[in-house]
Write an enzyme that holds these catalytic residues in place. Sequence first.
Site, PDB file in Angstrom:
ATOM      1  N   CYS A  20      19.410 -19.568  -1.402  1.00 38.02           N
ATOM      2  CA  CYS A  20      19.306 -18.323  -2.181  1.00 38.02           C
ATOM      3  C   CYS A  20      19.846 -17.140  -1.366  1.00 38.02           C
ATOM      4  O   CYS A  20      19.244 -16.773  -0.360  1.00 38.02           O
ATOM      5  CB  CYS A  20      17.839 -18.132  -2.557  1.00 38.02           C
ATOM      6  SG  CYS A  20      17.370 -16.476  -3.057  1.00 38.02           S
ATOM      7  N   CYS A  23      17.456 -14.299  -0.594  1.00 41.90           N
ATOM      8  CA  CYS A  23      16.421 -14.782   0.334  1.00 41.90           C
ATOM      9  C   CYS A  23      16.919 -14.697   1.769  1.00 41.90           C
ATOM     10  O   CYS A  23      16.179 -14.307   2.677  1.00 41.90           O
ATOM     11  CB  CYS A  23      16.024 -16.223   0.008  1.00 41.90           C
ATOM     12  SG  CYS A  23      15.385 -16.458  -1.665  1.00 41.90           S
TER      13      CYS A  23
END
Length: 95
Positions: A20, A23
């Site tokens: 991600c 992230c």
Amino acid sequence: MLKSILREGVVLVDYGAPWCPPCKTLLPILEEIDLEMTGKVRIVKVNCEDLPVSAAEAGVMGMPTVIVYKEGQPLEKVVGLRPKAQYRNMLEKHL
């Protein structure tokens, strides 16, 4: 194991995944906060792929999801990448 970590004090849990992009951007931000607030809070990273049950129990619908817990109770939840100041403010108001 996660539940035992959440029981004491103020804990910020970052629910995300290695693939991600937001992230990945969040990680150094949380590492800075961890250094700045050492001893006051704990910051825990949860890989949603490795711990899907923990993510589901926390109601994670998108990544990254950051939840601040105090004495095991979820107090604030933010989905998506936010400025560093917002994460610090979330933690400081619960100390």
